[in-house]
Design a protein around this motif. Structure first.
Motif: not given
Ligand SMILES: [Zn+2]
Length: 516
Positions: A356, A359, A392
Motif C-alpha cells: 500500500d 495507492m 500495488e
C-alpha cells in the motif's frame, strides 16, 4: 494559498490556440464561471472550445479588441471566424455546439427566449461577483492578498457550496459511471487470478461475502501476490476460503510468506498459510510488534474485513534482502501509509511490490494512521529505483512493458516512475496548501475544502465516492484524514477534537470573522 495551481493533467498542456476553436474567456476568480467551464469541458468531447481565464496577457494575445473591463463583466467568446459573442449570446452560441444542449442554443437565440436569457444572464452577471469574493480552494484569484483582506468565511462557504450545487449533476453522473466501472472490474476479477511473467508473478484476487463490499463500493481489490515462490500479504480471515480455493487450483510452491505491513487485509492468514504450506513467515520487526497482540479494530473494519488473530511464533524478522526461488529481493523500509510499511524490489526484473506504499496518484481518503509527510519522503526514495513494473497491494499494476498483457481496470498503461512523480507532485501541493491553511489559522474544514477546489476535475469526480467512503466507514477513511495526515507530530493519530486544540476557540472565532 492558491497562487500555485495543482499540477493537473487536464491543465498541463497550455492551449496553442488553434484557429478553428472557440476561445472562451472566463473569470477565473468566479465560482459560477468556473463551474460553467466544468460543464463546458464535460460537453466538449471534440475539443472545439478553449477556455481561457482572463488576464491582461491572455486578452492581448487572443484579440486586441478585447477590453479587460468588458470581459470581467460578462462572458466573451471568439468564434473561429473571429466574431466576438458576448453574455447570453455567447452562452447560447456555445450551447448550440453540442448535441445535448443544441436545443437550448437554438431556442436561446430566438424570441422570446433570447430576451429572457439576456435578462437572466444580466442578473447573474451583476450579482455573481459579490458571491465570488472568497479565497481558499474554490477560486483561483488574480489578487489573492486583496481578496484575503476582505474575504469572509461565510462568503467562502456560500461560494464553495454554490460551486458544488452547480456541478451536482456532474458529480452524480461521475459517481454512477465510477460505480459501473467498479462493478465491471469486480465481476472480471471475482475469484480470478492473473498469471504474469511466465508464471513467476501471480495476482490472486481475494473475495469474501462482506469484504466484497469494499471493491464494489470503493474500487479497492483484495489480493495476494505470489512472486517466485513468495506469498505476499495473504489477506484477512474473511478471505481465507477464497485464498484456499486459489491454492487448491494453482498448487503453487510457497517457500516464504511476507506481509508488507500490519493492516488487517494483509496479515489475517499468516499463521494459517504457514501451517498449510510449511513456509516460514517473514515480517519487519515493527510489523511483528503490531501483530503481537493485534490491537482491537474499530467494529466497522472488524465486521467487514475481519479481526486478524495475534501472530504466533515461529516467525523471522526481515533483513535488508530476502531470497526467492531464483533471485534476491531488496527489502526497503517505506513508512507513510503506516509506520511499519516495507516494499520488495527485484532489481533484475525492475519490479516493485509496493503493497500500500503506492495507492494511485490521487488517493484522497486515507486511514487514520497515515503520515503523509513520511509517505512523501518514502516515495522520494522509491523514485531513485529503476522501476518497470509497479504492483500495488490492492490490485493495480502500473507498467508499459509489453510482456504484461492488458487487463482493463487492473493493468494501468503508464510509466511507474511517472505515476510516482504525479503522486509526489500531488502530495507536495497538498503539503503547501495545508501548511498555508494552518499558518493562517483556518478551520480544518476550510483547509479540507481548499485541498479539493471544484475547479479541479478530480475533486468533483471523486466527490461522491469519497463521501460514501466517509459515511460507510463512519469517518475512519475520509478527506478530513488527508488533512490530518499532514499534521502528525508522532506516530499516534491525532484525536478527532484536535481541530479545537490546534486553532484555539478564540482564534477560531477570529478566523470565522476574517481569514488571514
Ligand atoms: Zn494498508
Amino acid at each position: 494559498m492558491l497562487e500555485r495551481p495543482l499540477p493537473n493533467p487536464e491543465e498541463k498542456s497550455e492551449p496553442k490556440l488553434p484557429s478553428n476553436t472557440y476561445k472562451v474567456l472566463y473569470d477565473g476568480q468566479c465560482e459560477i464561471c468556473q463551474s460553467c467551464v466544468s460543464w463546458l469541458k464535460t460537453l466538449d468531447h471534440e475539443n472545439r472550445t478553449v477556455p481561457l481565464p482572463i488576464s491582461s496577457e491572455v486578452l492581448s494575445s487572443v484579440d486586441s479588441r478585447l477590453r479587460m473591463e468588458d470581459c470581467l463583466r460578462q462572458l466573451h467568446v471568439i468564434t473561429p471566424k473571429g466574431e466576438i459573442r458576448v453574455g447570453w449570446d455567447a452562452v447560447a452560441h456555445l450551447a448550440h455546439l453540442f448535441r445535448p444542449t443544441w436545443l437550448i442554443g437554438m431556442l436561446g437565440r430566438a424570441f422570446p427566449f433570447r430576451n429572457l436569457g439576456r435578462l437572466l444572464y444580466g442578473f447573474v452577471a451583476t450579482n455573481r461577483y459579490s458571491l465570488s469574493k472568497c479565497r481558499g480552494g474554490a477560486c483561483r484569484v488574480a489578487k489573492p492578498e486583496e481578496v484575503r483582506k476582505q474575504a469572509r468565511l461565510d462568503a467562502f462557504w456560500s461560494c464553495y457550496t454554490l460551486g458544488f450545487f452547480v456541478r451536482l449533476p456532474l458529480v452524480l453522473w461521475s459517481g454512477i459511471t465510477a460505480a459501473a466501472q467498479r462493478m465491471s472490474v469486480f465481476a472480471r476479477t471475482y475469484n480470478n487470478r492473473l498469471d504474469l511473467l511466465d508464471g513467476k508473478l501471480t495476482i490472486l484476487f481475494l473475495n469474501g461475502m462482506l469484504p466484497n463490499t469494499v471493491p464494489l463500493l470503493f474500487g479497492e481489490l483484495f489480493t495476494t501476490v505470489l512472486y517466485d515462490g513468495v506469498a505476499i500479504d495473504p489477506g484477512s480471515p474473511k478471505m481465507r476460503r477464497s485464498l484456499s480455493r486459489h491454492l487448491r487450483r494453482l498448487k503453487p510452491k510457497v517457500t516464504k510468506i511476507i506481509a508488507t505491513h500490519a493492516h488487517e487485509e494483509h496479515v489475517g492468514n499468516l499463521n494459517w498459510l504457514s501451517d498449510l504450506t510449511g513456509a516460514p513467515v517473514y515480517l519487519s520487526e515493527m510489523t511483528a510488534q503490531f501483530l503481537r497482540p493485534f490491537k482491537k479494530l474499530p467494529w466497522v473494519r472488524s465486521t467487514i474485513i475481519g479481526q486478524p488473530p495475534n501472530l504466533k511464533e515461529p516467525f523471522h524478522v526481515l533483513g535488508p534482502g530476502v531470497d526467492t526461488q531464483s533471485r534476491r529481493l531488496q527489502v526497503i523500509f517505506a513508512p507513510g501509509h503506516c509506520d511499519d510499511h516495507i516494499v520488495l524490489y527485484d532489481p533484475t526484473e525492475k519490479l516493485l511490490l509496493a503493497g500500500d506504499a503506492f495507492m494511485g496518484s490521487y488517493f484522497s481518503t486515507p486511514n487514520p494512521d497515515v503520515d503523509s509527510r513520511t509517505w512523501l519522503e518514502s516515495l522520494e526514495r522509491l523514485m531513485e529505483l529503476d522501476i518497470e513494473i509497479l504492483v500495488e497491494g490492492h490490485g493495480h499494476i502500473h507498467t508499459l512493458r509489453a510482456d504484461i498483457p492488458d487487463f482493463p481496470g487492473v493493468v494501468v498503461r503508464e510509466d511507474p516512475k511517472i505515476a510516482l512523480s504525479v503522486k509526489l507532485d500531488y502530495l507536495r501541493w497538498l503539503r503547501e496548501q495545508i501548511e498555508a491553511g494552518f499558518r493562517e489559522r483556518l478551520p480544518v474544514r476550510v483547509i479540507e475544502a481548499s485541498c479539493f477546489p471544484w475547479g479541479r476535475r478530480s475533486s468533483w469526480e471523486s466527490c461522491m465516492t469519497d463521501e460514501c467512503i466517509r459515511l460507510l466507514s463512519l469517518g475512519h477513511f475520509s478527506r478530513t484524514e488527508l488533512v490530518r495526515s499532514f499534521v502528525r507530530t508522532n506516530s499516534d493519530a491525532l484525536p478527532t477534537v484536535y481541530e479545537a486544540r490546534l486553532t484555539g476557540v478564540a482564534e477560531q472565532r477570529k478566523a470565522s470573522r476574517y481569514i488571514g
